[in-house]
Write a protein that holds these residues in place. Structure first.
Motif, PDB file in Angstrom:
ATOM      1  N   PRO A  11      -4.458  43.581  26.014  1.00 27.54           N
ATOM      2  CA  PRO A  11      -5.299  43.680  25.190  1.00 27.54           C
ATOM      3  C   PRO A  11      -5.226  44.722  24.208  1.00 27.54           C
ATOM      4  O   PRO A  11      -4.486  45.641  24.455  1.00 27.54           O
ATOM      5  N   GLU A  12      -6.088  44.911  23.181  1.00 25.70           N
ATOM      6  CA  GLU A  12      -5.809  45.880  22.062  1.00 25.70           C
ATOM      7  C   GLU A  12      -6.189  47.191  22.620  1.00 25.70           C
ATOM      8  O   GLU A  12      -6.842  47.359  23.685  1.00 25.70           O
ATOM      9  N   GLY A  13      -5.441  48.212  22.166  1.00 22.87           N
ATOM     10  CA  GLY A  13      -5.616  49.475  22.768  1.00 22.87           C
ATOM     11  C   GLY A  13      -4.699  49.746  23.726  1.00 22.87           C
ATOM     12  O   GLY A  13      -4.454  50.858  24.483  1.00 22.87           O
ATOM     13  N   LEU A  14      -3.860  48.853  24.344  1.00 23.73           N
ATOM     14  CA  LEU A  14      -2.869  49.180  25.636  1.00 23.73           C
ATOM     15  C   LEU A  14      -1.549  48.787  25.141  1.00 23.73           C
ATOM     16  O   LEU A  14      -0.515  48.594  26.040  1.00 23.73           O
ATOM     17  N   SER A  52     -16.089  36.697  24.641  1.00 21.85           N
ATOM     18  CA  SER A  52     -16.221  36.973  26.004  1.00 21.85           C
ATOM     19  C   SER A  52     -15.268  37.598  26.297  1.00 21.85           C
ATOM     20  O   SER A  52     -15.163  38.546  27.118  1.00 21.85           O
ATOM     21  N   THR A  53     -13.860  37.847  25.908  1.00 21.96           N
ATOM     22  CA  THR A  53     -12.673  38.578  26.129  1.00 21.96           C
ATOM     23  C   THR A  53     -12.983  39.956  25.532  1.00 21.96           C
ATOM     24  O   THR A  53     -12.785  40.884  26.532  1.00 21.96           O
ATOM     25  N   GLU A  54     -13.898  40.236  24.537  1.00 18.05           N
ATOM     26  CA  GLU A  54     -14.062  41.416  23.915  1.00 18.05           C
ATOM     27  C   GLU A  54     -14.970  42.061  24.923  1.00 18.05           C
ATOM     28  O   GLU A  54     -14.856  43.265  25.271  1.00 18.05           O
ATOM     29  N   ALA A  55     -16.119  41.434  25.453  1.00 19.32           N
ATOM     30  CA  ALA A  55     -16.850  41.705  26.436  1.00 19.32           C
ATOM     31  C   ALA A  55     -16.248  42.160  27.770  1.00 19.32           C
ATOM     32  O   ALA A  55     -16.556  43.482  28.151  1.00 19.32           O
ATOM     33  N   ALA A  56     -15.151  41.620  28.093  1.00 20.99           N
ATOM     34  CA  ALA A  56     -14.615  41.925  29.435  1.00 20.99           C
ATOM     35  C   ALA A  56     -13.825  43.327  29.155  1.00 20.99           C
ATOM     36  O   ALA A  56     -13.842  44.088  30.168  1.00 20.99           O
ATOM     37  N   TRP A  57     -13.108  43.176  28.237  1.00 23.75           N
ATOM     38  CA  TRP A  57     -12.060  44.312  28.103  1.00 23.75           C
ATOM     39  C   TRP A  57     -12.831  45.568  27.713  1.00 23.75           C
ATOM     40  O   TRP A  57     -12.596  46.611  28.347  1.00 23.75           O
ATOM     41  N   LEU A  67     -14.764  35.777  31.737  1.00 20.73           N
ATOM     42  CA  LEU A  67     -14.864  36.312  30.557  1.00 20.73           C
ATOM     43  C   LEU A  67     -13.303  36.527  30.273  1.00 20.73           C
ATOM     44  O   LEU A  67     -13.035  36.175  28.768  1.00 20.73           O
ATOM     45  N   ILE A  68     -12.470  37.066  30.611  1.00 20.18           N
ATOM     46  CA  ILE A  68     -11.073  37.359  30.358  1.00 20.18           C
ATOM     47  C   ILE A  68     -10.295  36.150  29.912  1.00 20.18           C
ATOM     48  O   ILE A  68      -9.695  35.968  28.916  1.00 20.18           O
TER      49      ILE A  68
END
Ligand code: UDP
Length: 497
Positions: free
Chosen positions: A197-200, A170-175, A96-97
């Motif tokens: 990722p956003e937020g980090l 997919s990436t959003e689900a993983a993060w 997913l990432i």
């Protein structure tokens, strides 16, 4: 969870013996000594999910050994579980990432992830002490920091080796699954800015992976050593005596009937004589094995049909494709590996006989890390070009390893690879690794232009010496540890330079 025994390996002063390494080593050592003094008595723990296979496991022993030689207390621990479902889940997160479609992460998955991470954290708590620095690698053990911090006041750093340069569902689900666990960390380390990722955005440092030029995987090999390794591993057919006994565990080669057998049975592969095109990777669908194989078939077919078109008809006719990966029994955290290899075997069995003999699919024994490394080293050095046709790639150490050996590469332009390989300078970048025709045309160009390949190989080596040696990576890590220490002492947010 268990502690890995680290062999001391290469001594620091050994780097000085090599003219190309000595100035780079000296610059590193001067800075490292200052940073080590500033770090005082901190203990460093590295935590990941597998001892064998893949880039992370590859770098760990050398990092630990060199940190120890610099006077730091460092250890590597590997998380453990008997729940095969856990690794299926973390493989799903990995996919997913990388933006691939995958299964939805359920509440049951979360419960399993929490439980395995909690169990491992509790075991680790028996070793870890207040103020230790714990570096957790990748998503599998990412849940350990919050558990450890409930028990001991540690500094936790999350080191993420993977990522994608765009986001999708997919990436959003993983993060969104991982982010609650990541909040427990004091600092984060990524390989490329695109992967954050956003937020980090705060407390993030960028560190490229790198290679140890004197590890068994990369150390220079004399001609006799190289042929000796190929012979001992079962990759050469020769009547001459060898100086060392054969390896206990040898390479196996896919036979025309679709079963694996000793690599030296049947016709010699021709590693020392033919233009060899090699990809060494885990058996992962993101490594682009299938389109590479199809591209190679197209290259051969085109050459047969338009024999006179290519200036180097013979070079293409004699070229062989070597696809090598780990013995799939040996890699605990890669449940998909066996399936990918099985699909590759099916694709191979379908090939016409004349092409089959030019496609060499090898499984490499993993029981001895040293022998595995020497085999990869010898295979890369026997290559005309090394290929890394990844559809996604966090970094792609296989490309670094080849370039460091003065071998030009054909790599996809996946983020990790284009960060290393400058198109037309150190090798060629493929824009569509899933397009066999593009693969075929690059291979044709490279086989037709040995002078260009040679020029690129020199740049490739220099690129690695200048940017991707373990010295740079260690200096970066020591700086991260130092900043983490300062932040803790001052109890204020870290300002990352
Ligand atoms: N590797 C190996 N034996 C194999 C397959 C791979 O030693 O059979 C090594 C390879 O030489 C490289 C690492 O595994 O050092 C793969 O790292 P990379 O960054 O290319 O990809 P990853 O596996 O981490 O996705």
């Amino acid at each position: 969870m268990y502690k890995v025994k680290i062999e001391p390996g290469v001594k620091l002063e050994n780097y000085l013996a090599y003219a190309s390494l000595a100035p780079r080593f000296n610059a590193f050592h001067n800075e490292a000594v200052l940073l080590r003094k500033a770090l005082r008595k901190k203990k460093i723990w590295m935590v990941n999910s597998t001892e064998h296979g893949g880039g992370v496991a590859e770098m760990m022993p050398r990092m630990i050994s060199l940190l120890r030689q610099l006077g730091l207390d460092a250890d590597w621990v590997v998380m453990e579980t008997n729940e095969s479902q856990f690794f299926a889940l973390t493989k799903n997160i990995h996919n997913l990432i990388h933006g691939q479609p995958g299964a939805e992460i359920t509440a049951e998955d979360k419960a399993l992830y929490d439980q395995i991470n909690r169990d491992n954290a509790r075991q680790m708590a028996e070793y870890v002490q207040k103020d230790d620095i714990v570096v957790v690698h990748d998503p599998q053990p990412a849940g350990m920091a919050q558990e450890l911090k409930k028990m001991i006041d540690i500094t936790a750093i999350w080191r993420c080796h993977i990522g994608l340069d765009y986001s999708n569902d997919s990436t959003e689900a993983a993060w969104s699954f991982l982010s609650p666990y990541l909040e427990a960390y004091d600092q984060y380390v990524f390989s490329s800015p695109e992967y954050i990722p956003e937020g980090l955005s705060g407390n993030v440092t960028l560190i490229h992976p790198s290679i140890d030029p004197l590890s068994h995987k990369n150390r220079p090999l004399s001609l006799h050593k190289l042929t000796g390794i190929l012979g001992n591993a079962g990759l050469l057919t020769s009547d001459h005596p060898t100086l060392y006994p054969d390896y206990k565990h040898k390479v196996t080669r896919l036979k025309p009937d679709g079963t694996f057998g000793p690599a030296r049975n049947g016709e010699d592969i021709g590693l020392l004589f033919r233009p060899i095109l090699t990809q060494v990777s885990r058996w992962d669908k993101l490594k682009g094995f299938f389109s590479l194989l199809e591209g190679f078939v197209e290259l051969k077919r085109n050459n047969q049909e338009n024999g006179n078109r290519s200036r180097n008809h013979n070079r293409i006719r004699n070229a062989r494709l070597v696809l090598a990966g780990p013995d799939p029994e040996s890699v605990a955290d890669d449940p998909e590996g066996k399936q990918v290899l099985k699909d590759l075997v099916d694709a191979y069995v379908q090939l016409p006989d004349d092409i089959k003999k030019d496609v060499v699919i090898l499984t490499l024994p993993m029981k001895s890390a040293k022998e595995n490394a020497l085999i990869v080293n010898a295979l890369q050095r026997s290559s005309y070009v090394v290929i890394q046709n990844s559809i996604q790639e966090g970094f792609g150490l296989t490309a670094t390893e080849a370039m460091g050996k003065r071998i030009a590469v054909l790599a996809s332009s996946a983020c990790g690879l284009r960060n290393q390989v400058r198109n037309h300078i150190d090798g060629r970048l493929l824009h569509h690794p899933e397009d066999p025709s593009e693969v075929a045309s690059h291979l044709e160009y490279l086989l037709n232009n040995p002078k260009v390949v040679e020029e690129m190989s020199f740049s490739a080596e220099k690129r690695v010496l200048d940017h991707f040696l373990i010295f740079q990576q260690l200096t970066n890590w020591l700086n991260v540890f130092h900043r983490a220490q300062l932040a803790k002492e001052k109890n204020q947010p870290v300002l990352v330079g």
